[in-house]
Write a protein that holds these residues in place. Structure first.
Motif, mmCIF file in Angstrom:
data_model
loop_
_atom_site.group_PDB
_atom_site.id
_atom_site.type_symbol
_atom_site.label_atom_id
_atom_site.label_comp_id
_atom_site.label_asym_id
_atom_site.label_seq_id
_atom_site.Cartn_x
_atom_site.Cartn_y
_atom_site.Cartn_z
ATOM 1 N N LEU A 60 -9.823 -91.717 102.130
ATOM 2 C CA LEU A 60 -10.098 -90.364 101.629
ATOM 3 C C LEU A 60 -10.039 -90.319 100.102
ATOM 4 O O LEU A 60 -10.882 -89.678 99.460
ATOM 5 N N LEU A 61 -9.057 -90.989 99.527
ATOM 6 C CA LEU A 61 -8.966 -91.039 98.069
ATOM 7 C C LEU A 61 -10.179 -91.733 97.468
ATOM 8 O O LEU A 61 -10.747 -91.272 96.471
ATOM 9 N N ARG A 62 -10.599 -92.824 98.081
ATOM 10 C CA ARG A 62 -11.769 -93.547 97.570
ATOM 11 C C ARG A 62 -13.041 -92.701 97.691
ATOM 12 O O ARG A 62 -13.870 -92.675 96.779
ATOM 13 N N ALA A 108 -13.180 -89.579 97.536
ATOM 14 C CA ALA A 108 -13.060 -88.519 96.533
ATOM 15 C C ALA A 108 -13.283 -89.049 95.120
ATOM 16 O O ALA A 108 -13.219 -88.299 94.158
ATOM 17 N N GLY A 109 -13.555 -90.347 95.003
ATOM 18 C CA GLY A 109 -13.883 -90.923 93.706
ATOM 19 C C GLY A 109 -12.748 -91.627 92.992
ATOM 20 O O GLY A 109 -12.913 -92.066 91.859
ATOM 21 N N TYR A 110 -11.606 -91.731 93.623
ATOM 22 C CA TYR A 110 -10.475 -92.407 92.999
ATOM 23 C C TYR A 110 -10.561 -93.910 93.221
ATOM 24 O O TYR A 110 -11.013 -94.362 94.261
ATOM 25 N N GLU A 111 -10.121 -94.662 92.217
ATOM 26 C CA GLU A 111 -9.972 -96.103 92.367
ATOM 27 C C GLU A 111 -8.527 -96.372 92.728
ATOM 28 O O GLU A 111 -7.615 -95.799 92.123
ATOM 29 N N ILE A 112 -8.303 -97.220 93.687
ATOM 30 C CA ILE A 112 -6.953 -97.515 94.156
ATOM 31 C C ILE A 112 -6.581 -98.935 93.739
ATOM 32 O O ILE A 112 -7.308 -99.882 94.024
ATOM 33 N N TYR A 113 -5.463 -99.063 93.061
ATOM 34 C CA TYR A 113 -4.937 -100.371 92.689
ATOM 35 C C TYR A 113 -3.518 -100.445 93.232
ATOM 36 O O TYR A 113 -2.667 -99.648 92.856
#
Length: 74
Positions: free
Chosen positions: A33-35, A37-42
């Motif tokens: 869901l975060l991805r 929404a356009g977020y990059e996850i590290y």
């Protein structure tokens, strides 16, 4: 395991971790869901941050991340 396991104490009070696939599925669903929404996850593991070289690992990571997102000169 702490992110997708449970640690119920046994009858002697010892804590053991048991993997719970449902908890892992919930965690990765939130990641998707975060991805979307356009977020990059590290993700970082606690061990790699507290082990010798952890500060250097973060220095290199953030240097590389900032370089990746640097605005081009026009």
């Amino acid at each position: 395991m702490q992110h997708y396991g449970i640690a119920p104490p046994d009858d002697k009070g010892r804590v053991t971790h048991t993997a719970v696939p449902r908890l892992y599925a919930e965690m990765v669903a939130e990641d998707r869901l975060l991805r979307l929404a356009g977020y990059e996850i590290y993700r970082f593991g606690g061990w790699e941050l507290t082990a010798p070289g952890g500060k250097e690992l973060l220095d290199v990571f953030f240097t590389d991340l900032l370089a990746r997102h640097e605005k081009p000169n026009l």
